[in-house]
Design an enzyme around this catalytic site. Structure first.
Site: not given
Ligand code: NAI
Length: 303
Positions: A168, A172
């Site tokens: 993640y 991001k």
């Protein structure tokens, strides 16, 4: 009180708008007159499953406000899905002025336990979706010649790191790199691109609520302001939520510039760690080519 920011005549696409932060963005823009494509796959927080219910429900909420909305149920995680989502705006409303790429999932695992499916699923929905949505939107905005606004949704975890979120956080922070380059490429066409890291209680973070400062609606004011035609901010990253709005940036320390005659060794670097790492007198280069300007300044060769 300042004048209300109007979005009448503006067309916005919000992905993952069937709940949480995306729903709040869609409602705020619609309330201000925007026509909105409400995209949501309607699956679980890990990206599995799907249903039309979430996007349909938010469209009903928007129509109840007297505004126009059209649902879209495609996945942001494929090139075809991204193209179809943007196409929905072009078909129903004739254009796209605003893209808020917000859909998200989580597959948290400590790095040693991460498997490639959990990596791919997260890269697809977050990082690759920035390309799959961003490119058709960017092209349509460029062709129409009226400028545009693109918001990529990043995360404090991506900006600063977080245990158990290697997939993640990489996705991001990758979006911030994409945002920087799109903002540079978009300048000539008045296409403004920024990244926003929300802070909100949603089903993704647990304790979903529409009340208090952790409500997703507390993220939207900064996004709405960035998306208004009067706003010229581009290439920047913000955190928004909990009634706190702040910029996050990549700074370059002044560093240590060794004498040009010196054959620098690892021992020299070791001896200068403090100067190399000291964040005082940092600069914020507007693009990569300018990142050597500090060295030129230190050597006194700047014009
Ligand atoms: P949420 O789970 O309420 O919203 C995400 C939405 O995206 C869901 O409605 C989901 O159905 C949809 N979605 C997932 N995969 C999709 C796909 N392939 N295609 C289309 N739609 C899909 O969670 P939340 O918190 O509102 O998250 C929104 C964004 O904000 C995400 O990108 C998330 O990573 C980011 N974020 C949220 C934070 C928070 O504090 N809530 C913190 C940092 C980042």
């Amino acid at each position: 009180m300042s004048e209300q920011l109007e979005f009448t005549g503006q067309v916005a696409v919000v992905t993952g708008a069937g709940g949480g932060v995306g729903r709040a963005h869609a409602l705020d823009l619609a309330r201000r007159g925007a026509q909105v494509v409400v995209n949501d796959l309607g699956g679980a927080t890990d990206g599995t499953g799907g249903s039309d219910a979430m996007a349909n429900q938010v469209c009903e909420e928007i129509r109840a406000l007297g505004a126009a909305a059209v649902p879209n149920f495609d996945s942001v995680a494929t090139p075809e899905g991204g193209a179809a989502i943007v196409q929905t705006a072009l078909e129903h409303f004739g254009k796209i002025d605003i893209l808020i790429s917000n859909a998200g999932i989580l597959r948290d695992k400590s790095f040693a336990k991460l498997d490639w499916q959990d990596l791919d699923a997260v890269l697809d929905v977050h990082l690759r979706a920035g390309f799959y949505l961003g490119q058709p939107a960017f092209r349509a905005m460029k062709e129409a010649g009226n400028g545009g606004k693109i918001i990529l949704t990043t995360s404090a975890s991506g900006l600063f790191g977080n245990f158990g979120q290697s997939n993640y956080t990489a996705a991001k922070l990758g979006l911030v790199g994409l945002m920087r380059t799109l903002s540079i490429e978009g300048m000539r066409n008045n296409i403004h691109v920024n990244a926003v890291a929300p802070v909100a209680a949603t089903r993704l973070t647990g304790g979903e609520t529409d009340e208090g400062t952790r409500a997703p609606s507390r993220v939207s004011p900064l996004v709405t302001a960035l998306c208004h035609q009067s706003c010229n901010i581009t290439g920047e990253t913000f955190m928004a939520g909990d009634n706190w709005y702040t910029r996050v940036f990549v700074g370059q320390a002044q560093g240590w510039a060794a004498d040009e005659q010196l054959e620098v060794t690892a021992e020299d670097v070791m001896a200068h760690w403090d100067t190399i790492r000291d964040p005082g007198n940092f600069t914020e280069p507007p693009h990569a080519l300018v990142s050597m300007a500090t060295l030129e300044r230190l050597r006194g060769t700047a014009d």
